[in-house]
Motif scaffolding. Sequence first.
Motif, PDB file in Angstrom:
ATOM      1  N   ILE A  65       0.654 105.444  26.185  1.00 26.29           N
ATOM      2  CA  ILE A  65      -0.282 104.368  25.908  1.00 26.29           C
ATOM      3  C   ILE A  65      -1.714 104.869  25.995  1.00 26.29           C
ATOM      4  O   ILE A  65      -2.098 105.517  26.972  1.00 26.29           O
ATOM      5  N   MET A  66      -2.495 104.583  24.948  1.00 30.59           N
ATOM      6  CA  MET A  66      -3.925 104.858  24.952  1.00 30.59           C
ATOM      7  C   MET A  66      -4.577 103.672  25.652  1.00 30.59           C
ATOM      8  O   MET A  66      -4.577 102.555  25.132  1.00 30.59           O
ATOM      9  N   ALA A  67      -5.078 103.902  26.851  1.00 31.58           N
ATOM     10  CA  ALA A  67      -5.581 102.824  27.709  1.00 31.58           C
ATOM     11  C   ALA A  67      -6.918 102.278  27.219  1.00 31.58           C
ATOM     12  O   ALA A  67      -7.779 103.014  26.754  1.00 31.58           O
ATOM     13  N   LYS A  68      -7.067 100.963  27.359  1.00 39.35           N
ATOM     14  CA  LYS A  68      -8.294 100.263  26.990  1.00 39.35           C
ATOM     15  C   LYS A  68      -8.742  99.372  28.147  1.00 39.35           C
ATOM     16  O   LYS A  68      -7.963  99.069  29.056  1.00 39.35           O
ATOM     17  N   VAL A  69      -9.972  98.915  28.097  1.00 38.07           N
ATOM     18  CA  VAL A  69     -10.507  97.970  29.078  1.00 38.07           C
ATOM     19  C   VAL A  69      -9.832  96.618  28.827  1.00 38.07           C
ATOM     20  O   VAL A  69      -9.758  96.170  27.681  1.00 38.07           O
ATOM     21  N   PRO A  70      -9.336  95.952  29.879  1.00 37.00           N
ATOM     22  CA  PRO A  70      -8.691  94.650  29.677  1.00 37.00           C
ATOM     23  C   PRO A  70      -9.695  93.510  29.530  1.00 37.00           C
ATOM     24  O   PRO A  70     -10.793  93.570  30.070  1.00 37.00           O
ATOM     25  N   ASP A  71      -9.284  92.460  28.806  1.00 30.51           N
ATOM     26  CA  ASP A  71     -10.091  91.246  28.743  1.00 30.51           C
ATOM     27  C   ASP A  71      -9.629  90.295  29.847  1.00 30.51           C
ATOM     28  O   ASP A  71      -8.838  90.679  30.719  1.00 30.51           O
ATOM     29  N   GLY A  85      -8.540 106.753  28.762  1.00 28.75           N
ATOM     30  CA  GLY A  85      -7.555 107.810  28.876  1.00 28.75           C
ATOM     31  C   GLY A  85      -6.194 107.366  28.364  1.00 28.75           C
ATOM     32  O   GLY A  85      -6.076 106.403  27.614  1.00 28.75           O
ATOM     33  N   ARG A  86      -5.163 108.077  28.790  1.00 26.60           N
ATOM     34  CA  ARG A  86      -3.787 107.773  28.411  1.00 26.60           C
ATOM     35  C   ARG A  86      -2.937 107.682  29.661  1.00 26.60           C
ATOM     36  O   ARG A  86      -3.270 108.259  30.687  1.00 26.60           O
ATOM     37  N   PHE A  87      -1.816 106.986  29.524  1.00 34.39           N
ATOM     38  CA  PHE A  87      -0.845 106.946  30.612  1.00 34.39           C
ATOM     39  C   PHE A  87       0.551 106.747  30.047  1.00 34.39           C
ATOM     40  O   PHE A  87       0.718 106.406  28.873  1.00 34.39           O
ATOM     41  N   LEU A  88       1.547 107.014  30.877  1.00 32.86           N
ATOM     42  CA  LEU A  88       2.953 106.819  30.514  1.00 32.86           C
ATOM     43  C   LEU A  88       3.489 105.618  31.267  1.00 32.86           C
ATOM     44  O   LEU A  88       3.197 105.443  32.451  1.00 32.86           O
ATOM     45  N   LYS A 112       3.415 106.470  39.958  1.00 32.19           N
ATOM     46  CA  LYS A 112       4.204 107.391  40.776  1.00 32.19           C
ATOM     47  C   LYS A 112       3.560 108.759  40.976  1.00 32.19           C
ATOM     48  O   LYS A 112       3.614 109.324  42.052  1.00 32.19           O
ATOM     49  N   ARG A 113       3.003 109.293  39.876  1.00 41.00           N
ATOM     50  CA  ARG A 113       2.448 110.657  39.952  1.00 41.00           C
ATOM     51  C   ARG A 113       1.769 110.987  38.625  1.00 41.00           C
ATOM     52  O   ARG A 113       1.774 110.188  37.707  1.00 41.00           O
ATOM     53  N   LEU A 114       1.201 112.179  38.548  1.00 44.43           N
ATOM     54  CA  LEU A 114       0.671 112.696  37.288  1.00 44.43           C
ATOM     55  C   LEU A 114       1.732 113.588  36.645  1.00 44.43           C
ATOM     56  O   LEU A 114       2.401 114.355  37.327  1.00 44.43           O
ATOM     57  N   VAL A 115       1.877 113.467  35.326  1.00 42.36           N
ATOM     58  CA  VAL A 115       2.823 114.276  34.565  1.00 42.36           C
ATOM     59  C   VAL A 115       2.035 115.059  33.532  1.00 42.36           C
ATOM     60  O   VAL A 115       1.289 114.466  32.745  1.00 42.36           O
ATOM     61  N   PRO A 127      -1.029 109.737  34.061  1.00 41.59           N
ATOM     62  CA  PRO A 127      -0.502 108.920  35.152  1.00 41.59           C
ATOM     63  C   PRO A 127       0.824 108.296  34.679  1.00 41.59           C
ATOM     64  O   PRO A 127       0.915 107.807  33.547  1.00 41.59           O
ATOM     65  N   LEU A 128       1.845 108.352  35.523  1.00 37.20           N
ATOM     66  CA  LEU A 128       3.166 107.816  35.199  1.00 37.20           C
ATOM     67  C   LEU A 128       3.394 106.513  35.950  1.00 37.20           C
ATOM     68  O   LEU A 128       3.410 106.499  37.184  1.00 37.20           O
ATOM     69  N   VAL A 129       3.545 105.416  35.210  1.00 38.78           N
ATOM     70  CA  VAL A 129       3.785 104.099  35.799  1.00 38.78           C
ATOM     71  C   VAL A 129       5.273 103.783  35.708  1.00 38.78           C
ATOM     72  O   VAL A 129       5.874 103.894  34.637  1.00 38.78           O
ATOM     73  N   ASP A 130       5.855 103.393  36.833  1.00 40.14           N
ATOM     74  CA  ASP A 130       7.215 102.888  36.863  1.00 40.14           C
ATOM     75  C   ASP A 130       7.123 101.426  36.410  1.00 40.14           C
ATOM     76  O   ASP A 130       6.881 100.528  37.219  1.00 40.14           O
TER      77      ASP A 130
END
Length: 137
Positions: A65-71, A85-88, A112-115, A127-130
């Motif tokens: 996921i290409m992260a964006k600022v939330p509304d 940035g990006r995250f999983l 959980k951690r960085l991948v 960053p890896l999100v469960d």
Amino acid sequence: MKYIVFVISALTLSACVQPPKPLRGEFSDVSPQAYQANPVKDLVVRWTGFVVDVDNQNDHSCLTIMAKVPDELSRPSKRIRLDQGRFLACKPKFLEPEFFLKKAVTITGPVKRLVNKKVDEMDYAYPLVDAQIIYVW
């Protein structure tokens, strides 16, 4: 007089704006970029952005996921176009690529951690999100 009633009504309704029920709760305000600089295990986040890849394995699937600022609803902001940035976001099940690719999503769950993976030729620490919730807008 009608104008004053309209303005008061609009302000009252806008004060009630909140994320959909599955996305409500207490979450860290750390962005994916900030997490990369200072990873904290099991930090519970609500991050949003656009799916750029789906990776299905035998026992799990991950969205890149290409992260964006939330509304105010916790979806990617249309007013603020800043990349974060990006995250999983991973789940222990199959995620249909046709359903998720290029879609706006909001994810909740613990980081959980960085991948380390590549973005083209560049090494990138994701960053890896469960993922507990994957909310497709």
